[in-house]
Design a protein around this motif. Structure first.
Motif, short mmCIF file in Angstrom:
data_model
loop_
_atom_site.label_atom_id
_atom_site.label_comp_id
_atom_site.label_asym_id
_atom_site.label_seq_id
_atom_site.Cartn_x
_atom_site.Cartn_y
_atom_site.Cartn_z
N VAL A 161 0.84 -1.20 0.00
CA VAL A 161 0.00 0.00 0.00
C VAL A 161 0.88 1.25 0.00
O VAL A 161 0.62 2.22 -0.73
CB VAL A 161 -0.96 0.01 1.21
CG1 VAL A 161 -1.66 1.36 1.34
CG2 VAL A 161 -1.99 -1.11 1.08
N ALA A 162 1.95 1.22 0.81
CA ALA A 162 2.87 2.36 0.86
C ALA A 162 3.53 2.60 -0.49
O ALA A 162 3.67 3.73 -0.95
CB ALA A 162 3.92 2.13 1.95
N GLN A 163 3.90 1.51 -1.15
CA GLN A 163 4.52 1.63 -2.47
C GLN A 163 3.53 2.18 -3.50
O GLN A 163 3.89 2.95 -4.38
CB GLN A 163 5.04 0.26 -2.93
CG GLN A 163 6.23 -0.25 -2.12
CD GLN A 163 6.58 -1.69 -2.47
OE1 GLN A 163 5.84 -2.37 -3.17
NE2 GLN A 163 7.72 -2.15 -1.96
N ALA A 164 2.27 1.78 -3.37
CA ALA A 164 1.25 2.21 -4.32
C ALA A 164 0.90 3.68 -4.17
O ALA A 164 0.39 4.30 -5.11
CB ALA A 164 -0.01 1.36 -4.16
N THR A 165 1.16 4.25 -3.00
CA THR A 165 0.77 5.63 -2.74
C THR A 165 1.95 6.57 -2.56
O THR A 165 1.75 7.75 -2.28
CB THR A 165 -0.12 5.70 -1.48
OG1 THR A 165 0.59 5.12 -0.37
CG2 THR A 165 -1.43 4.94 -1.68
N GLN A 166 3.15 6.07 -2.71
CA GLN A 166 4.32 6.93 -2.46
C GLN A 166 4.41 8.03 -3.51
O GLN A 166 4.12 7.83 -4.68
CB GLN A 166 5.60 6.09 -2.47
CG GLN A 166 5.90 5.39 -3.78
CD GLN A 166 7.11 4.47 -3.71
OE1 GLN A 166 7.95 4.66 -2.84
NE2 GLN A 166 7.19 3.50 -4.60
N GLN A 167 4.80 9.20 -3.07
CA GLN A 167 4.89 10.37 -3.96
C GLN A 167 6.30 10.47 -4.54
O GLN A 167 7.13 11.23 -4.07
CB GLN A 167 4.54 11.64 -3.15
CG GLN A 167 3.11 11.66 -2.63
CD GLN A 167 2.09 11.83 -3.77
OE1 GLN A 167 2.45 12.23 -4.88
NE2 GLN A 167 0.85 11.53 -3.49
N THR A 168 6.53 9.67 -5.57
CA THR A 168 7.84 9.68 -6.23
C THR A 168 7.65 9.95 -7.72
O THR A 168 6.57 9.75 -8.28
CB THR A 168 8.56 8.33 -6.07
OG1 THR A 168 7.82 7.32 -6.75
CG2 THR A 168 8.71 7.96 -4.60
N VAL A 169 8.74 10.40 -8.36
CA VAL A 169 8.70 10.67 -9.78
C VAL A 169 8.33 9.41 -10.56
O VAL A 169 7.48 9.42 -11.46
CB VAL A 169 10.06 11.21 -10.25
CG1 VAL A 169 10.09 11.33 -11.77
CG2 VAL A 169 10.36 12.55 -9.61
N GLY A 170 8.98 8.29 -10.21
CA GLY A 170 8.75 7.04 -10.94
C GLY A 170 7.30 6.61 -10.88
O GLY A 170 6.71 6.20 -11.89
N ARG A 171 6.70 6.67 -9.69
CA ARG A 171 5.32 6.23 -9.57
C ARG A 171 4.38 7.16 -10.32
O ARG A 171 3.42 6.74 -10.96
CB ARG A 171 4.90 6.15 -8.10
CG ARG A 171 3.53 5.46 -7.92
CD ARG A 171 2.93 5.74 -6.57
NE ARG A 171 2.63 7.16 -6.41
CZ ARG A 171 1.56 7.76 -6.96
NH1 ARG A 171 0.74 7.09 -7.72
NH2 ARG A 171 1.34 9.03 -6.75
N LYS A 172 4.69 8.46 -10.28
CA LYS A 172 3.83 9.42 -10.97
C LYS A 172 3.88 9.23 -12.49
O LYS A 172 2.87 9.30 -13.18
CB LYS A 172 4.27 10.84 -10.60
CG LYS A 172 3.16 11.86 -10.75
CD LYS A 172 2.08 11.64 -9.70
CE LYS A 172 0.97 12.68 -9.82
NZ LYS A 172 -0.11 12.42 -8.84
N VAL A 173 5.06 8.96 -12.99
CA VAL A 173 5.20 8.71 -14.43
C VAL A 173 4.45 7.44 -14.82
O VAL A 173 3.77 7.38 -15.85
CB VAL A 173 6.69 8.61 -14.81
CG1 VAL A 173 6.84 8.15 -16.25
CG2 VAL A 173 7.37 9.96 -14.61
#
Length: 767
Positions: A161-173
């Motif tokens: 869940v933390a990985q799915a919601t983390q505010q990082t450039v990679g996740r946002k892209v």
């Protein structure tokens, strides 16, 4: 969909996205994670574009987790269980007010832009750069949906869940690329429908249907304008805008949504102003999740169904696979529970044993020939409040299925010994001297060519000194004569008995093996009511044993489709000949007609059964049956501290509890109601002649329930610290026992450490 170049080139939309990655993507990332510095934006853009093409092209959209509904055999609801309370609905079943409200407050340009709102990105970037923080986000509704898909896939794993919601450039892209895919595949209407079904509305409610029912006790299709605005406002922060815990903040947020709807032209200003004046109008429905809210006292049966699902390989190769399906939910499970039988069982339990009594009772009914579990209940309700005598331990089942370590069945095990003897050729007219007191015969043959030897010259007695043989099997069974049955097992050997028990599904509740000792004839090894009820069902079905089953069918909702799941089937096998079963039925019919079980009789309806009372009266049983139902009733202290002498149970005082005196009437009333209106078939009885010139004996005043230390030395099944009953102190209940009239040789008693799942600690016995 735009055409792609040959060789797997980018579509027009994807080319536009890559262009945005160079010129604007950094701004989108920044708007989501607040990177206002120009240098940081440049680095983010470079890294984002290089990785963009490497992201997998397909977003996996797992089926949304939903509630599971558990039904009885007639289709009545027993309980709903879920990891996430959600009911998926079509867009047409969601109020138009709700659709407009969520778009207005979350993404007012939703129908105008693609996956990425360039205008919104630039606006957010400008405002965030000016403020030095996150003043405005730029995620579109589609991007938010993608993020929720990541969260849904993470399930209840906090790391995922933390990985799915983390505010990082990679996740946002990654979120942006999948948003492009979703826009191309689904279209705006379907994205909105999916978003409203997946998003969290607080108070354990996932999806707009659950949210609407939680706060307003109505369907999402019936939401009014103010109600829809309230729900739409919750989404941004379900905790902050929770109308139950902070109504003032919720009203402010609702009014913001109403004003925004007016600004974008969804409603008039007059409608918005009227909505702002409306009260919250909450009609909160409390979450009803899990077996704790099951109806008809079926909480423990509900829990048993869950255990079956999580433990049976038919639902998945590994426990993790099965748990994933269970947590995903969307199941409609039709069970074998008969509402009439369940109602009758609970009514009888409530009548005879009170929730606050020192002891408890558990009862189970099964159907002979099918293995179907028809009823399961107990006097201590499903819950976690120990002060209210609630428990989450299912006293009717084995330890591995959520139960305790079981209870000694006492003399209810004797018919299994009789069945083994008769199946091996022993006539039912067999007589033994059956003295009041005797040494355990020695040696006695066991399995694998071994012998049990009475090295300590252990003795046993009958319940009353007046019970002196010779007895034939019929009278010895009716009076439950201990010495007769020990002479019988010494004659045929221990191994035929354990083999017959295995054929009848009789096993220890703690999962251990049945031990090779002659005391097994007196019911010294702990078992559960379900095990005993199903074993006796073998007699009722004329020798056919069927494994117990609780589930009839399962339908699983996957997206818009419904599919059937395979369920466990009862496996039936012949445990004994029809002739042997008919002989046992004749013997046990006599028990309820003129033996120790007369108080359990069903009047004109043919029935049979056996009483059982264990050492020091820690447990009492009645297990009985008709040709179409079999049931077991146990009464005792689950913690195995309270002896049932000088005790009040159900408002009635008892000097000594016998199997026929307390469990017997519970069984009688339970079965009477369960069988009401059902056929009353006859048994196939056989003629068992009385032995010539029977010796008169005083009628039994109770079950020869092995109360003189005959059930393996006291088997203090909970907290007796290894069975320190040597004429001294029971360390579990701090009760002084009278000196035993006999001793057991080393290895004769069982000495189990049953683990305390039911308060059942050491199972000691006399040294």
């Amino acid at each position: 969909m735009p055409n792609k170049r040959s060789g797997g080139g980018l579509s027009a939309t994807q080319q536009a996205a890559k262009f945005l990655g160079v010129s604007v993507l950094a701004g989108a990332v920044a708007a989501g994670i607040a990177l206002p510095a120009a240098g940081a934006l440049g680095l983010a853009a470079k890294g984002s574009v290089e990785g963009f093409d490497e992201i997998p092209a397909n977003l996996k959209r797992p089926p949304l987790s939903q509630r599971t509904t558990i039904l009885d055999a007639k289709g009545g609801q027993i309980a709903t269980v879920y990891s996430r309370d959600r009911t998926v609905v079509d867009l047409k079943n969601i109020s138009p007010y709700m659709q407009k409200a969520i778009v207005a407050i979350e993404d007012s340009r939703f129908y105008e832009h693609g996956a990425i709102d360039l205008k919104g990105v630039l606006r957010a970037l400008n405002r965030n750069a000016q403020s030095g923080g996150v003043a405005e986000g730029a995620s579109t509704l589609t991007q938010q949906y993608v993020k929720n898909v990541f969260v849904e896939e993470a399930g209840d794993d906090p790391t995922k869940v933390a990985q799915a919601t983390q505010q990082t450039v990679g996740r946002k892209v990654q979120e942006l690329k999948y948003a492009i895919q979703v826009e191309e595949e689904l279209g705006k209407k379907k994205i909105l429908e999916n978003y409203l079904n997946i998003t969290f509305f607080g108070q354990q409610a996932y999806g707009v249907e659950a949210g609407s029912r939680r706060y307003f006790s109505k369907s999402a299709k019936d939401l009014t304008l103010p109600q829809a605005a309230l729900l739409a406002g919750i989404v941004q922060s379900p905790t902050r805008y929770d109308p139950v815990n902070d109504p003032a903040e919720a009203i402010k947020r609702r009014n913001t949504v109403l004003q925004r709807m007016a600004e974008v032209g969804d409603i008039s200003q007059q409608e918005a102003d009227a909505g702002k004046k409306a009260p919250l109008g909450l009609k909160v429905s409390q979450p009803k999740n899990g077996c704790i809210v099951a109806v008809k006292g079926a909480g423990f049966f509900c829990d048993y169904v869950r255990e079956v699902f999580l433990n049976d390989p038919v639902f998945g190769k590994t426990k993790e696979d099965r748990a994933k399906i269970w947590n995903q939910g969307g199941l409609t499970i039709r069970t074998t529970l008969d509402p009439q039988a369940q109602k009758s069982a609970q009514a009888s339990i409530k009548e005879h044993v009170k929730q606050g009594d020192d002891v408890a009772t558990a009862a189970t009914i099964v159907e002979p020939g099918t293995g179907k579990i028809l009823a399961m209940g107990q006097s201590r309700p499903y819950g976690i409040d120990n002060k209210q005598n609630e428990t989450s331990i299912n006293l009717s089942v084995d330890q591995r299925m959520g139960g305790g370590a079981g209870y000694q069945p006492g003399s209810t095990f004797k018919p299994i010994v009789a069945a083994a003897a008769i199946e091996g050729g022993m006539p039912a007219t067999k007589q033994y001297p059956s003295p009041y007191e005797m040494d355990y015969p020695s040696p006695i043959s066991a399995c694998d060519g071994k012998n049990w030897v009475n090295q300590e010259n252990s003795k046993l007695t009958n319940e009353n000194e007046s019970e002196v043989g010779p007895y034939g099997m019929k009278e010895a069974t009716a009076k439950s004569v201990n010495t007769y049955y020990v002479e019988l097992i010494s004659d045929i050997g221990i191994c035929p008995v354990t083999e017959m028990a295995a054929k009848m599904g009789v096993e220890r509740a703690d999962g251990g093996k049945l031990q090779q000792a002659p005391s097994i004839a007196l019911g010294t090894q702990e078992m559960s009511p379900l095990t005993m009820a199903n074993a006796y069902a073998t007699f009722a079905s004329r020798g056919m044993y069927c494994t117990p089953v609780a589930i009839e069918s399962i339908a699983q909702q996957v997206g818009e489709k419904t599919k059937s799941l395979e369920v466990p089937k009862s496996t039936c096998s012949r445990a004994m000949s029809e002739s042997t079963a008919d002989t046992i039925n004749t013997l046990l019919k006599g028990v309820v007609e003129d033996g120790t079980g007369t108080q359990a009789g069903l009047g004109s309806r043919p029935s049979a059964g056996k009483t059982g009372t264990t050492d020091f009266r820690f447990a009492a049983w009645f297990v009985g049956y008709t040709p179409n139902m079999a049931g077991a009733v146990w009464v005792g202290d689950p913690a195995h501290k309270r002896k049932m002498t000088n005790i009040t149970i159900g408002g009635v005082w008892h000097e000594k509890v016998f199997g026929g005196e307390v469990p017997g009437p519970i069984w009688r009333d339970m079965m009477t109601g369960a069988l009401d209106g059902k056929p009353a078939p006859e048994f196939n009885l056989v003629n068992i002649p009385d032995p010539p010139a029977p010796k008169p004996s005083k009628p039994a005043d109770g079950d020869n329930g092995d109360s003189n230390g005959n059930n393996n030395g006291g088997a203090t099944n909970g907290n007796n610290n290894g069975g320190n009953n040597n004429g001294g102190t029971d360390n579990g209940g701090n009760t002084t026992f009278p000196p035993p009239t006999f001793t057991f040789p080393p290895g004769f008693t069982q000495g189990n450490d049953n683990g305390g799942n039911n308060g059942n600690g050491g199972n000691g016995g006399f040294p």
